[in-house]
Design a protein around this motif. Structure first.
Motif, short mmCIF file in Angstrom:
data_model
loop_
_atom_site.label_atom_id
_atom_site.label_comp_id
_atom_site.label_asym_id
_atom_site.label_seq_id
_atom_site.Cartn_x
_atom_site.Cartn_y
_atom_site.Cartn_z
N PHE A 89 71.26 49.98 -36.99
CA PHE A 89 70.13 50.02 -36.06
C PHE A 89 70.71 50.53 -34.75
CE2 PHE A 89 67.94 46.57 -38.60
CZ PHE A 89 66.85 47.35 -38.94
N LEU A 100 74.24 49.45 -33.81
CA LEU A 100 74.57 48.20 -34.49
C LEU A 100 74.71 48.41 -35.99
CD1 LEU A 100 74.78 45.04 -34.17
CD2 LEU A 100 72.33 45.00 -34.69
N VAL A 151 74.34 47.01 -39.05
CA VAL A 151 73.74 45.78 -39.60
C VAL A 151 74.16 45.50 -41.03
CG1 VAL A 151 71.69 45.22 -38.29
CG2 VAL A 151 71.63 47.14 -39.87
N PRO A 200 74.57 33.16 -41.04
CA PRO A 200 74.01 32.87 -39.72
C PRO A 200 72.91 33.85 -39.32
CG PRO A 200 76.31 33.55 -39.54
CD PRO A 200 75.99 33.49 -40.98
N SER A 201 72.13 33.46 -38.33
CA SER A 201 71.05 34.32 -37.83
C SER A 201 71.62 35.64 -37.33
CB SER A 201 70.33 33.59 -36.70
OG SER A 201 69.31 34.41 -36.20
N GLY A 202 70.97 36.72 -37.70
CA GLY A 202 71.40 38.04 -37.26
C GLY A 202 72.50 38.63 -38.12
N SER A 203 72.83 37.97 -39.24
CA SER A 203 73.92 38.48 -40.06
C SER A 203 73.48 39.62 -40.98
CB SER A 203 74.53 37.34 -40.89
OG SER A 203 73.53 36.73 -41.68
N GLY A 204 72.16 39.88 -41.07
CA GLY A 204 71.69 41.01 -41.85
C GLY A 204 71.05 40.65 -43.18
N LYS A 205 70.73 39.36 -43.38
CA LYS A 205 70.15 38.92 -44.66
C LYS A 205 68.80 39.57 -44.92
CE LYS A 205 69.99 34.66 -43.17
NZ LYS A 205 70.41 34.82 -41.77
N SER A 206 67.92 39.51 -43.91
CA SER A 206 66.60 40.12 -44.10
C SER A 206 66.73 41.61 -44.34
CB SER A 206 65.73 39.91 -42.85
OG SER A 206 65.54 38.56 -42.61
N THR A 207 67.55 42.25 -43.54
CA THR A 207 67.74 43.70 -43.69
C THR A 207 68.21 44.02 -45.10
OG1 THR A 207 68.37 43.75 -41.36
CG2 THR A 207 68.83 45.71 -42.65
N GLU A 225 63.51 33.90 -46.45
CA GLU A 225 63.32 32.59 -45.83
C GLU A 225 61.89 32.06 -46.04
OE1 GLU A 225 65.41 31.59 -42.40
OE2 GLU A 225 66.37 33.56 -42.16
N1 LIG Z 1 64.03 46.91 -36.36
C1 LIG Z 1 65.20 46.59 -35.78
N2 LIG Z 1 65.69 47.32 -34.76
C2 LIG Z 1 66.86 47.01 -34.17
N3 LIG Z 1 67.64 45.98 -34.54
C3 LIG Z 1 67.22 45.21 -35.54
C4 LIG Z 1 65.97 45.46 -36.21
N4 LIG Z 1 65.80 44.53 -37.17
C5 LIG Z 1 66.89 43.74 -37.10
N5 LIG Z 1 67.73 44.13 -36.13
C6 LIG Z 1 69.03 43.54 -35.81
O1 LIG Z 1 69.83 43.60 -36.95
C7 LIG Z 1 70.58 42.42 -37.11
C8 LIG Z 1 70.33 41.84 -38.47
O2 LIG Z 1 68.97 41.40 -38.51
P1 LIG Z 1 68.37 40.59 -39.75
O3 LIG Z 1 66.96 40.34 -39.42
O4 LIG Z 1 68.68 41.32 -41.00
O5 LIG Z 1 69.22 39.27 -39.69
P2 LIG Z 1 68.99 37.93 -40.48
O6 LIG Z 1 70.28 37.59 -41.11
O7 LIG Z 1 67.81 38.05 -41.37
O8 LIG Z 1 68.69 36.90 -39.32
P3 LIG Z 1 67.67 35.66 -39.27
O9 LIG Z 1 68.34 34.52 -39.94
O10 LIG Z 1 67.52 35.42 -37.80
O11 LIG Z 1 66.41 36.09 -39.92
C9 LIG Z 1 70.23 41.53 -35.97
O12 LIG Z 1 71.22 41.64 -34.96
C10 LIG Z 1 68.92 42.05 -35.48
O13 LIG Z 1 68.77 41.85 -34.11
#
Ligand SMILES: Nc1ncnc2c1ncn2[C@@H]1O[C@H](COP(=O)(O)OP(=O)(O)OP(=O)(O)O)[C@@H](O)[C@H]1O
Ligand SMILES: [Mg+2]
Lengths: 247, 225
Positions: free
Chosen positions: A16, A19, A21, A40-47, A167
């Motif tokens: 991103f 970053l 991800v 942890p939050s922001g580790s990229g699981k959703s992505t 989640e």
């Molecule tokens: N559309 C986007 N544009 C820019 N950065 C993004 C975007 N979506 C996610 N990010 C960043 O990418 C990183 C991974 O995000 P992601 O949502 O995959 O994390 P996560 O592990 O699912 O976190 P959470 O537990 O908070 O849901 C984070 O630092 C987030 O800020």
């Protein structure tokens, strides 16, 4: 010849902006396998799981889903998505449709199943998730747990080969979590291929064959639920587990 | 002053006012239908990711919103014949109102569509819907509800704007007032009467807005996310 899983990440990277991800993700999910993803939050699981149905696109590496390479001109992404159910943290039910209409909308218009047949199947699915009496309710009239169960039924209505969960219980009040997890366990036990982002250890221990731990965009550790929760191998996973176990 | 106020003349001119009112109502209706058509096309163009459609749509909307309606009306009224299109005044008037109001309608529709949470689009995408299916089944039915009240507001503006057509001698409501004012030198009577009729139309549209609000309120609110 390399064996192909239902979902195959090979050296996948995603950015991103600046970053990184997803960092060099290699992961294969077999048919009927249930993989839990935590970190942890922001580790990229959703992505990670959003890449599988193309809600996010990858920059390099290969991602093969159900034998089709994403980003390949020969891959019909819209068609492939009908084989992949996605359950969102915030449910994302259609607020202007009843529970039954939420479940039958895509089967009727995307799968082209006759309405009567789709409605019959929809009613059965809603009964299966314990909402036989909520068929005509609108999402706003349902509790969070009920909405999420409708959302799961909505995915099942497409008869998918893969179900992805991001989640699914973290927006819910504690007393509603188990009703949703019970439905997910039932789906897993029927042999669905699943990737589930969750911190629910009980669910992982019950149905997951594997737990994948992510940190800062990379898969840091992966193992059976028992290995991972009882004998975490890295400092980062130990630190993470001590945090989620504290509450 | 009041002893000079001639109710008799107003009554005498009532048939003329009646005709003007009817003309104002139906030319507003047609113009609003036109504005909806223009607005739908413009907002669809404006929502495209590629610049090919978006840039012309934005330029058109800006041009309309930045210039006076009167200037637009004269541009069409005097300009079109020069380009070889000789049209009746009424048609020029309806065209001007549709093209003008359409720019505002486009912005209302676009705002309505953009107000639908991103998760709704993603739910549609994830279930394999095409862009058109998503729009038709998920986004537009929800956006429709959001846009009804501001669209009725725009309809009120359009009815008032239609008074400008009196300047290109369309026999609508304001024109009737002008006739009374100039034939009998009774501007007070003429313009107070048309004001009363505009007020009547205003309350009709407001009533409609309230009704639609109540009807829309019957539908359950959007689920919390
Ligand atoms: N559309 C986007 N544009 C820019 N950065 C993004 C975007 N979506 C996610 N990010 C960043 O990418 C990183 C991974 O995000 P992601 O949502 O995959 O994390 P996560 O592990 O699912 O976190 P959470 O537990 O908070 O849901 C984070 O630092 C987030 O800020
Ligand atoms: Mg997430």
């Amino acid at each position: 010849m390399t064996k192909t899983g239902m979902i195959d990440f090979r050296g996948v990277n995603k950015w991103f902006g600046a970053l990184n991800v997803l960092r060099d993700i290699t992961l294969s999910v077999e048919p009927r396998e249930v993989v839990v993803v935590c970190g942890p939050s922001g580790s990229g699981k959703s992505t990670l799981i959003r890449c599988i149905n193309g809600l996010e696109t990858i920059r390099d590496g290969d991602l093969v889903v159900d034998g089709q390479r994403l980003g390949d001109p020969a891959t019909n992404m819209t068609r492939l998505r009908t084989e992949i159910g996605f359950v969102f943290q915030s449910f994302n039910l259609y607020p202007h449709k009843t529970a039954l209409e939420n479940v039958t909308l895509a089967p009727i218009h995307v799968r082209k199943i006759p309405r009567a047949e789709a409605e019959q199947a929809g009613r059965e699915l809603l009964a299966k998730v314990g909402l036989a009496d909520k068929v005509d309710a609108y999402p706003a009239q349902l509790s969070g747990g009920q909405q999420q169960r409708v959302a799961i039924a909505r995915c099942l209505g497409m008869r998918p080969k893969i179900m992805l969960f991001d989640e699914p219980t973290s927006a819910l009040d504690p007393e509603m979590i188990s009703e949703v997890l019970d439905v997910m366990v039932a789906v897993a036990e029927e042999g669905m291929t699943m990737m589930v982002v969750t911190h629910e250890m009980g669910f992982a221990r019950k149905v997951a064959q594997r737990v994948v731990f992510m940190d800062a965009g990379a898969i840091v550790e992966s193992g059976t639920p028992d290995e991972f929760f009882s004998h975490p191998k890295t400092d980062r996973s130990r630190a993470f587990l001590s945090k989620i176990l504290r509450h | 002053m009041l002893e000079n106020f001639s109710f008799r003349t107003i009554v005498e001119y009532l048939p003329l006012f009646g005709q003007g009112l009817v003309t104002t109502v139906w030319l507003s209706l047609i113009s609003f239908a036109g504005a909806l058509a223009v607005g739908i096309v413009l907002s669809a163009m404006n929502l495209q990711r590629g610049w090919l459609f978006r840039v012309p749509a934005k330029a058109y909307i800006d041009a309309v919103r930045a210039t006076p309606l009167l200037a637009q009306l004269y541009f069409l009224y005097f300009g079109l014949p020069r380009l070889g299109f000789v049209l009746p005044e009424l048609v020029v008037g309806i065209l001007a109102l549709s093209l003008n109001s359409g720019a505002y309608v486009a912005e209302i529709i676009r705002a309505g569509i953009l107000s639908i949470p991103r998760g709704q689009v993603e739910a549609g995408v994830a279930s394999g819907m095409t862009y058109v299916q998503r729009m038709r089944l998920v986004i537009l039915p929800q956006a429709f509800k959001v846009t009804i009240p501001p669209l009725l507001g725009q309809a009120i503006v359009l009815v008032k704007d239609s008074a400008l057509l009196s300047l290109i001698s369309v026999a609508e409501l304001t024109r009737a007032g002008q006739l009374l004012a100039s034939d009998r030198f009774m501007p007070a009577e003429g313009f107070i009467t048309i004001a009363a009729f505009y007020l009547l139309l205003y309350y009709c549209l407001k009533g409609l807005a309230a009704l639609s609000g109540r009807w829309l309120g019957l539908q359950p609110a959007r689920s919390s996310t």
